[in-house]
Motif scaffolding. Structure first.
Motif, PDB file in Angstrom:
ATOM      1  N   LEU A  25       5.887  -3.957   2.474  1.00 28.08           N
ATOM      2  CA  LEU A  25       6.914  -4.109   3.080  1.00 28.08           C
ATOM      3  C   LEU A  25       8.083  -5.465   3.188  1.00 28.08           C
ATOM      4  O   LEU A  25       8.585  -5.349   3.733  1.00 28.08           O
ATOM      5  N   ASP A  26       6.899  -6.885   2.867  1.00 25.80           N
ATOM      6  CA  ASP A  26       8.350  -7.678   3.184  1.00 25.80           C
ATOM      7  C   ASP A  26       9.487  -7.530   2.494  1.00 25.80           C
ATOM      8  O   ASP A  26      10.208  -8.685   2.546  1.00 25.80           O
ATOM      9  N   ARG A  27       9.150  -7.093   0.913  1.00 25.54           N
ATOM     10  CA  ARG A  27      10.384  -7.173   0.408  1.00 25.54           C
ATOM     11  C   ARG A  27      11.296  -5.275   0.648  1.00 25.54           C
ATOM     12  O   ARG A  27      11.817  -5.171   0.017  1.00 25.54           O
ATOM     13  N   VAL A  28      10.664  -4.599   1.287  1.00 23.37           N
ATOM     14  CA  VAL A  28      11.004  -3.419   1.299  1.00 23.37           C
ATOM     15  C   VAL A  28      11.478  -2.685   2.825  1.00 23.37           C
ATOM     16  O   VAL A  28      10.958  -3.237   4.100  1.00 23.37           O
ATOM     17  N   GLU A  29      13.232  -2.112   3.383  1.00 16.01           N
ATOM     18  CA  GLU A  29      13.232  -1.471   3.895  1.00 16.01           C
ATOM     19  C   GLU A  29      13.284  -0.230   4.355  1.00 16.01           C
ATOM     20  O   GLU A  29      14.043   0.848   3.648  1.00 16.01           O
ATOM     21  N   VAL A  30      12.511   0.430   5.293  1.00 16.41           N
ATOM     22  CA  VAL A  30      12.523   1.988   5.085  1.00 16.41           C
ATOM     23  C   VAL A  30      13.357   2.358   6.896  1.00 16.41           C
ATOM     24  O   VAL A  30      13.467   2.156   7.737  1.00 16.41           O
ATOM     25  N   ARG A  31      14.146   3.386   6.035  1.00 13.07           N
ATOM     26  CA  ARG A  31      15.794   3.156   6.639  1.00 13.07           C
ATOM     27  C   ARG A  31      16.078   4.611   6.913  1.00 13.07           C
ATOM     28  O   ARG A  31      15.397   5.447   6.323  1.00 13.07           O
ATOM     29  N   GLU A  32      15.399   5.013   8.981  1.00 12.98           N
ATOM     30  CA  GLU A  32      15.509   6.549   8.655  1.00 12.98           C
ATOM     31  C   GLU A  32      16.920   7.108   9.310  1.00 12.98           C
ATOM     32  O   GLU A  32      17.802   6.794   9.594  1.00 12.98           O
ATOM     33  N   GLY A  33      16.466   8.516   8.258  1.00 18.08           N
ATOM     34  CA  GLY A  33      18.308   8.713   8.445  1.00 18.08           C
ATOM     35  C   GLY A  33      18.324  10.149   7.812  1.00 18.08           C
ATOM     36  O   GLY A  33      17.366  10.168   6.713  1.00 18.08           O
ATOM     37  N   ASP A  34      19.367  10.517   7.899  1.00 17.81           N
ATOM     38  CA  ASP A  34      19.894  11.306   7.116  1.00 17.81           C
ATOM     39  C   ASP A  34      21.057  10.759   5.555  1.00 17.81           C
ATOM     40  O   ASP A  34      21.800  10.759   5.230  1.00 17.81           O
ATOM     41  N   ALA A  35      20.159  11.075   4.179  1.00 21.52           N
ATOM     42  CA  ALA A  35      20.970  10.185   3.256  1.00 21.52           C
ATOM     43  C   ALA A  35      22.166  10.421   2.867  1.00 21.52           C
ATOM     44  O   ALA A  35      22.839   9.057   2.358  1.00 21.52           O
ATOM     45  N   SER A  36      22.308  11.673   2.880  1.00 22.04           N
ATOM     46  CA  SER A  36      24.006  12.344   3.061  1.00 22.04           C
ATOM     47  C   SER A  36      24.755  11.849   3.980  1.00 22.04           C
ATOM     48  O   SER A  36      25.862  11.936   3.234  1.00 22.04           O
ATOM     49  N   ALA A  37      24.069  11.297   4.775  1.00 21.91           N
ATOM     50  CA  ALA A  37      25.373   9.682   5.982  1.00 21.91           C
ATOM     51  C   ALA A  37      25.073   9.092   5.757  1.00 21.91           C
ATOM     52  O   ALA A  37      26.126   7.911   5.327  1.00 21.91           O
ATOM     53  N   ILE A  79      16.456   6.879  -2.752  1.00 21.50           N
ATOM     54  CA  ILE A  79      16.691   8.111  -1.590  1.00 21.50           C
ATOM     55  C   ILE A  79      14.880   8.973  -1.441  1.00 21.50           C
ATOM     56  O   ILE A  79      14.331   9.373  -2.722  1.00 21.50           O
ATOM     57  N   GLY A  80      14.861   9.580  -0.559  1.00 15.86           N
ATOM     58  CA  GLY A  80      13.173  10.047  -0.754  1.00 15.86           C
ATOM     59  C   GLY A  80      12.301   9.502  -0.245  1.00 15.86           C
ATOM     60  O   GLY A  80      11.483   9.130  -1.709  1.00 15.86           O
ATOM     61  N   ASN A 136      16.802   8.179  -7.127  1.00 20.58           N
ATOM     62  CA  ASN A 136      17.121   9.414  -6.174  1.00 20.58           C
ATOM     63  C   ASN A 136      16.488  10.952  -5.873  1.00 20.58           C
ATOM     64  O   ASN A 136      15.907  11.500  -7.475  1.00 20.58           O
ATOM     65  N   ASP A 137      16.043  10.830  -5.445  1.00 17.72           N
ATOM     66  CA  ASP A 137      14.290  11.101  -5.186  1.00 17.72           C
ATOM     67  C   ASP A 137      14.292  12.557  -3.608  1.00 17.72           C
ATOM     68  O   ASP A 137      12.647  12.938  -3.535  1.00 17.72           O
ATOM     69  N   LEU A 173      15.296   5.914   1.822  1.00 16.11           N
ATOM     70  CA  LEU A 173      15.732   6.220   2.629  1.00 16.11           C
ATOM     71  C   LEU A 173      14.919   7.428   3.037  1.00 16.11           C
ATOM     72  O   LEU A 173      14.451   8.089   1.587  1.00 16.11           O
ATOM     73  N   GLU A 174      14.735   7.016   3.959  1.00 19.53           N
ATOM     74  CA  GLU A 174      13.638   9.003   4.534  1.00 19.53           C
ATOM     75  C   GLU A 174      14.393   9.562   6.261  1.00 19.53           C
ATOM     76  O   GLU A 174      14.211   8.994   7.282  1.00 19.53           O
ATOM     77  N   ILE A 175      14.458  10.807   6.054  1.00 17.09           N
ATOM     78  CA  ILE A 175      14.985  11.885   6.872  1.00 17.09           C
ATOM     79  C   ILE A 175      13.509  11.779   7.841  1.00 17.09           C
ATOM     80  O   ILE A 175      14.275  12.459   9.198  1.00 17.09           O
ATOM     81  N   ASP A 176      13.061  11.807   7.361  1.00 15.22           N
ATOM     82  CA  ASP A 176      11.694  12.104   8.057  1.00 15.22           C
ATOM     83  C   ASP A 176      10.712  11.267   9.268  1.00 15.22           C
ATOM     84  O   ASP A 176       9.948   9.871   8.550  1.00 15.22           O
TER      85      ASP A 176
END
Ligand code: SAM
Length: 215
Positions: free
Chosen positions: A106-118, A62-63, A132-133, A86-89
């Protein structure tokens, strides 16, 4: 740089840990240039150790920021592991993808955009490790949610648990109060075994127990 440690000791600890590859140094330089609140090598190495010693293969972060801590996690999970971050920006998320691509991760990472609290409410576990960061005001809810999202034996690792020492003092702003609530909840909950390590700005490590081993 630690707010808590003598600067000479802090620099010494950082110097002891080599950058895993050139892309790590590039992210560190970018972080310094742009004043971004990235973890340092001490926390990166701690994350690496926790992932490798537990054999964590499914990791949630997270972050993301520009992907520095993500790179430490992604390297440690190995080629069959996966990191969801998860990253909001959106600009930071895209920069993270660029760095992770350059690092060959990058093949082992998904960076998902959005508000982590949701987003965190929509995720399905089990995760082996959660780093958690993100927004400090979300820390109490993230801790509660990890009770369900972590497998038994999984770890929640929260950065900034000392918050420059404010967590140890009375009162404080909304961030401080949220961090304190998160710390107390995890340290006292029967389903977690937790410790707060005074590494850099404080790293709280909590293991999700099952009911039998926690009593
Ligand atoms: C401390 S930085 C993360 C640093 C990163 N973990 C590292 O050490 O390389 C916190 C990040 O969380 C992001 N953030 C803040 N609020 C968020 C939210 N509600 N959901 C997702 N990300 C958020 C910020 O944009 C920022 O990039």
């Amino acid at each position: 740089m630690s707010d808590l440690l003598d600067p000479t000791i802090d620099k010494y600890l950082d110097r002891l840990i080599p950058a895993p590859a050139a892309e790590w140094s590039a992210m560190e330089r970018e972080g310094r240039r742009r004043g971004l609140p990235l973890i340092d090598r001490q926390v990166g190495r701690l994350l690496e150790l926790l992932v490798r010693t537990t054999g964590a293969a499914r990791v949630l972060e997270i972050g993301t920021c520009i992907g520095y801590s993500t790179a430490w996690l992604a390297r440690a999970v190995g080629e069959n592991g996966r990191v969801l971050s998860l990253e909001i920006d959106p600009d930071r998320a895209e920069r993270a993808r660029e760095h992770l691509r350059a690092a060959g991760l990058l093949d082992r990472v998904e960076v998902r955009e959005g508000d982590a609290s949701a987003l965190i409410e929509t995720l399905e576990g089990p995760f082996d490790l959660v780093f958690n960061d993100g927004d400090k005001r979300h820390y109490p809810r993230i801790a509660e949610r990890c009770h369900d999202l972590l497998k038994v034996g999984g770890l929640l690792v929260s950065d900034n648990a000392l918050w420059g020492g404010s967590a140890a003092r009375s009162g404080g702003d909304a961030d401080t109060k949220a961090i304190k609530k998160h710390n107390t909840w995890l340290m006292r909950h029967a389903d977690f075994t937790a410790t707060l390590l005074p590494v850099r700005d404080g790293v709280l490590v909590a293991r999700r127990n099952d009911r039998e081993t926690s009593r």
